[in-house]
Design a protein around this motif. Structure first.
Motif, PDB file in Angstrom:
ATOM      1  N   LEU A  39       0.847  -1.182   0.000  1.00  0.00           N
ATOM      2  CA  LEU A  39       0.000   0.000   0.000  1.00  0.00           C
ATOM      3  C   LEU A  39       0.887   1.237   0.000  1.00  0.00           C
ATOM      4  O   LEU A  39       1.823   1.330   0.787  1.00  0.00           O
ATOM      5  CB  LEU A  39      -0.896  -0.001   1.246  1.00  0.00           C
ATOM      6  N   SER A  40       0.580   2.169  -0.885  1.00  0.00           N
ATOM      7  CA  SER A  40       1.268   3.457  -0.863  1.00  0.00           C
ATOM      8  C   SER A  40       0.222   4.556  -0.734  1.00  0.00           C
ATOM      9  O   SER A  40      -0.942   4.365  -1.097  1.00  0.00           O
ATOM     10  CB  SER A  40       2.106   3.663  -2.125  1.00  0.00           C
ATOM     11  N   VAL A  41       0.649   5.684  -0.204  1.00  0.00           N
ATOM     12  CA  VAL A  41      -0.265   6.802   0.041  1.00  0.00           C
ATOM     13  C   VAL A  41       0.321   8.075  -0.561  1.00  0.00           C
ATOM     14  O   VAL A  41       1.502   8.367  -0.374  1.00  0.00           O
ATOM     15  CB  VAL A  41      -0.505   7.008   1.557  1.00  0.00           C
ATOM     16  N   THR A  42      -0.529   8.808  -1.257  1.00  0.00           N
ATOM     17  CA  THR A  42      -0.184  10.133  -1.756  1.00  0.00           C
ATOM     18  C   THR A  42      -1.129  11.122  -1.113  1.00  0.00           C
ATOM     19  O   THR A  42      -2.352  11.007  -1.262  1.00  0.00           O
ATOM     20  CB  THR A  42      -0.324  10.200  -3.292  1.00  0.00           C
ATOM     21  N   GLU A  43      -0.568  12.066  -0.374  1.00  0.00           N
ATOM     22  CA  GLU A  43      -1.363  13.093   0.289  1.00  0.00           C
ATOM     23  C   GLU A  43      -1.163  14.421  -0.442  1.00  0.00           C
ATOM     24  O   GLU A  43      -0.030  14.832  -0.668  1.00  0.00           O
ATOM     25  CB  GLU A  43      -0.922  13.258   1.742  1.00  0.00           C
ATOM     26  N   LEU A  44      -2.259  15.065  -0.789  1.00  0.00           N
ATOM     27  CA  LEU A  44      -2.210  16.340  -1.489  1.00  0.00           C
ATOM     28  C   LEU A  44      -2.936  17.396  -0.666  1.00  0.00           C
ATOM     29  O   LEU A  44      -3.918  17.092   0.017  1.00  0.00           O
ATOM     30  CB  LEU A  44      -2.860  16.206  -2.865  1.00  0.00           C
ATOM     31  N   GLY A  45      -2.472  18.624  -0.759  1.00  0.00           N
ATOM     32  CA  GLY A  45      -3.096  19.711  -0.018  1.00  0.00           C
ATOM     33  C   GLY A  45      -4.441  20.106  -0.582  1.00  0.00           C
ATOM     34  O   GLY A  45      -4.725  19.896  -1.760  1.00  0.00           O
ATOM     35  N   GLU A  46      -5.262  20.689   0.274  1.00  0.00           N
ATOM     36  CA  GLU A  46      -6.571  21.182  -0.143  1.00  0.00           C
ATOM     37  C   GLU A  46      -6.400  22.400  -1.035  1.00  0.00           C
ATOM     38  O   GLU A  46      -5.496  23.206  -0.844  1.00  0.00           O
ATOM     39  CB  GLU A  46      -7.408  21.584   1.075  1.00  0.00           C
ATOM     40  N   SER A  47      -7.295  22.537  -1.994  1.00  0.00           N
ATOM     41  CA  SER A  47      -7.317  23.712  -2.852  1.00  0.00           C
ATOM     42  C   SER A  47      -7.707  24.928  -2.019  1.00  0.00           C
ATOM     43  O   SER A  47      -8.501  24.821  -1.085  1.00  0.00           O
ATOM     44  CB  SER A  47      -8.328  23.515  -3.978  1.00  0.00           C
ATOM     45  N   ARG A  48      -7.188  26.070  -2.402  1.00  0.00           N
ATOM     46  CA  ARG A  48      -7.551  27.318  -1.724  1.00  0.00           C
ATOM     47  C   ARG A  48      -8.519  28.162  -2.566  1.00  0.00           C
ATOM     48  O   ARG A  48      -8.767  29.324  -2.247  1.00  0.00           O
ATOM     49  CB  ARG A  48      -6.295  28.113  -1.398  1.00  0.00           C
ATOM     50  N   ALA A  49      -9.058  27.565  -3.625  1.00  0.00           N
ATOM     51  CA  ALA A  49     -10.015  28.290  -4.462  1.00  0.00           C
ATOM     52  C   ALA A  49     -11.220  28.727  -3.633  1.00  0.00           C
ATOM     53  O   ALA A  49     -11.601  28.056  -2.662  1.00  0.00           O
ATOM     54  CB  ALA A  49     -10.454  27.419  -5.636  1.00  0.00           C
ATOM     55  N   GLN A  50     -11.828  29.837  -4.014  1.00  0.00           N
ATOM     56  CA  GLN A  50     -12.941  30.395  -3.251  1.00  0.00           C
ATOM     57  C   GLN A  50     -14.242  29.611  -3.410  1.00  0.00           C
ATOM     58  O   GLN A  50     -14.949  29.387  -2.442  1.00  0.00           O
ATOM     59  CB  GLN A  50     -13.174  31.857  -3.671  1.00  0.00           C
ATOM     60  N   ARG A  51     -14.546  29.182  -4.621  1.00  0.00           N
ATOM     61  CA  ARG A  51     -15.802  28.477  -4.889  1.00  0.00           C
ATOM     62  C   ARG A  51     -15.605  26.976  -4.727  1.00  0.00           C
ATOM     63  O   ARG A  51     -14.589  26.426  -5.128  1.00  0.00           O
ATOM     64  CB  ARG A  51     -16.283  28.791  -6.306  1.00  0.00           C
ATOM     65  N   ASP A  52     -16.615  26.279  -4.176  1.00  0.00           N
ATOM     66  CA  ASP A  52     -16.484  24.837  -3.952  1.00  0.00           C
ATOM     67  C   ASP A  52     -16.310  24.068  -5.252  1.00  0.00           C
ATOM     68  O   ASP A  52     -15.537  23.107  -5.307  1.00  0.00           O
ATOM     69  CB  ASP A  52     -17.617  24.278  -3.093  1.00  0.00           C
ATOM     70  N   ASP A  53     -16.996  24.467  -6.331  1.00  0.00           N
ATOM     71  CA  ASP A  53     -16.811  23.775  -7.613  1.00  0.00           C
ATOM     72  C   ASP A  53     -15.393  23.932  -8.127  1.00  0.00           C
ATOM     73  O   ASP A  53     -14.825  22.993  -8.696  1.00  0.00           O
ATOM     74  CB  ASP A  53     -17.811  24.286  -8.659  1.00  0.00           C
ATOM     75  N   ASP A  54     -14.807  25.094  -7.937  1.00  0.00           N
ATOM     76  CA  ASP A  54     -13.418  25.323  -8.351  1.00  0.00           C
ATOM     77  C   ASP A  54     -12.463  24.489  -7.495  1.00  0.00           C
ATOM     78  O   ASP A  54     -11.496  23.931  -8.010  1.00  0.00           O
ATOM     79  CB  ASP A  54     -13.055  26.802  -8.259  1.00  0.00           C
ATOM     80  N   ARG A  55     -12.741  24.417  -6.193  1.00  0.00           N
ATOM     81  CA  ARG A  55     -11.892  23.594  -5.309  1.00  0.00           C
ATOM     82  C   ARG A  55     -11.956  22.133  -5.734  1.00  0.00           C
ATOM     83  O   ARG A  55     -10.925  21.461  -5.854  1.00  0.00           O
ATOM     84  CB  ARG A  55     -12.343  23.739  -3.847  1.00  0.00           C
ATOM     85  N   LYS A  56     -13.156  21.619  -5.967  1.00  0.00           N
ATOM     86  CA  LYS A  56     -13.304  20.216  -6.366  1.00  0.00           C
ATOM     87  C   LYS A  56     -12.598  19.944  -7.691  1.00  0.00           C
ATOM     88  O   LYS A  56     -11.932  18.918  -7.845  1.00  0.00           O
ATOM     89  CB  LYS A  56     -14.790  19.825  -6.454  1.00  0.00           C
ATOM     90  N   ALA A  57     -12.735  20.843  -8.636  1.00  0.00           N
ATOM     91  CA  ALA A  57     -12.090  20.655  -9.943  1.00  0.00           C
ATOM     92  C   ALA A  57     -10.567  20.674  -9.804  1.00  0.00           C
ATOM     93  O   ALA A  57      -9.873  19.836 -10.398  1.00  0.00           O
ATOM     94  CB  ALA A  57     -12.555  21.737 -10.919  1.00  0.00           C
ATOM     95  N   GLU A  58     -10.045  21.600  -9.034  1.00  0.00           N
ATOM     96  CA  GLU A  58      -8.596  21.696  -8.834  1.00  0.00           C
ATOM     97  C   GLU A  58      -8.061  20.453  -8.120  1.00  0.00           C
ATOM     98  O   GLU A  58      -7.025  19.905  -8.507  1.00  0.00           O
ATOM     99  CB  GLU A  58      -8.293  22.957  -8.030  1.00  0.00           C
ATOM    100  N   GLU A  59      -8.766  19.998  -7.103  1.00  0.00           N
ATOM    101  CA  GLU A  59      -8.342  18.802  -6.371  1.00  0.00           C
ATOM    102  C   GLU A  59      -8.444  17.557  -7.242  1.00  0.00           C
ATOM    103  O   GLU A  59      -7.576  16.679  -7.178  1.00  0.00           O
ATOM    104  CB  GLU A  59      -9.161  18.657  -5.085  1.00  0.00           C
ATOM    105  N   ALA A  60      -9.469  17.475  -8.077  1.00  0.00           N
ATOM    106  CA  ALA A  60      -9.608  16.334  -8.994  1.00  0.00           C
ATOM    107  C   ALA A  60      -8.426  16.277  -9.949  1.00  0.00           C
ATOM    108  O   ALA A  60      -7.852  15.206 -10.182  1.00  0.00           O
ATOM    109  CB  ALA A  60     -10.922  16.420  -9.765  1.00  0.00           C
ATOM    110  N   ARG A  61      -8.038  17.428 -10.512  1.00  0.00           N
ATOM    111  CA  ARG A  61      -6.878  17.469 -11.416  1.00  0.00           C
ATOM    112  C   ARG A  61      -5.612  17.019 -10.697  1.00  0.00           C
ATOM    113  O   ARG A  61      -4.818  16.246 -11.239  1.00  0.00           O
ATOM    114  CB  ARG A  61      -6.683  18.873 -11.985  1.00  0.00           C
TER     115      ARG A  61
END
Length: 160
Positions: A39-61
């Motif tokens: 098992l390996s784990v990759t941890e990524l930081g949360e997006s700082r975008a203002q809108r939730d849709d933008d945050r979700k899209a940035e995190e998905a990418r």
């Protein structure tokens, strides 16, 4: 088959990390016998975008960019389907037997997954209808991966 968890957010030191590391170690040891793991784990930081849709899209990418090429993606999402532990084990072994080299379980940020990740996912899974904190969801996932391995190997850990 290599198993990965790609997630938004970092697991801090504490009881959740200790428990996660216990299952991570068990997966590494027990999984060899059934060709699942490590098992390996990759941890990524949360997006700082203002809108939730933008945050979700940035995190998905970011999640998609961090995954091995050709990996089977399973998104953890509260709207996903639920499986019994035995059915989860069966699906994991079915993917292994189909020649899957890498499987990635994706855990999104507080706002959930962006559409790009959900569309790329082979399936979405839920740990029931409740919403779980991300650090606990990660521990639950690691435990279920370990349980799937013990079911596959006939180990008595799973008593159904």
């Amino acid at each position: 088959m290599r198993v990965h968890i790609a997630c938004i957010g970092r697991l801090k030191n504490g009881p959740e990390r200790t428990l996660f590391e216990r299952y991570e170690d068990r997966i590494g040891k027990a999984g060899r016998g059934v060709s699942v793991g490590p098992l390996s784990v990759t941890e990524l930081g949360e997006s700082r975008a203002q809108r939730d849709d933008d945050r979700k899209a940035e995190e998905a990418r970011a999640l998609l960019a961090a995954m091995p090429a050709g990996a089977v993606i399973i998104a953890l999402d509260e709207a996903g389907k639920t499986l019994s532990s035995a059915a989860f084990s069966h699906e994991l072994l079915r993917l292994r037997d189909a020649g899957t080299g890498d499987i990635v379980f994706a855990i999104g940020g507080p706002d959930g997954h962006g559409n790009a990740l959900l569309e790329a996912a082979r399936v979405t899974l839920a740990f029931g209808p409740m919403t779980w904190p991300h650090q606990i969801a990660r521990v639950l996932l690691a435990e279920q991966i370990y349980r799937a391995i013990t079911i596959a190997s006939g180990h008595p850990y799973h008593r159904a």
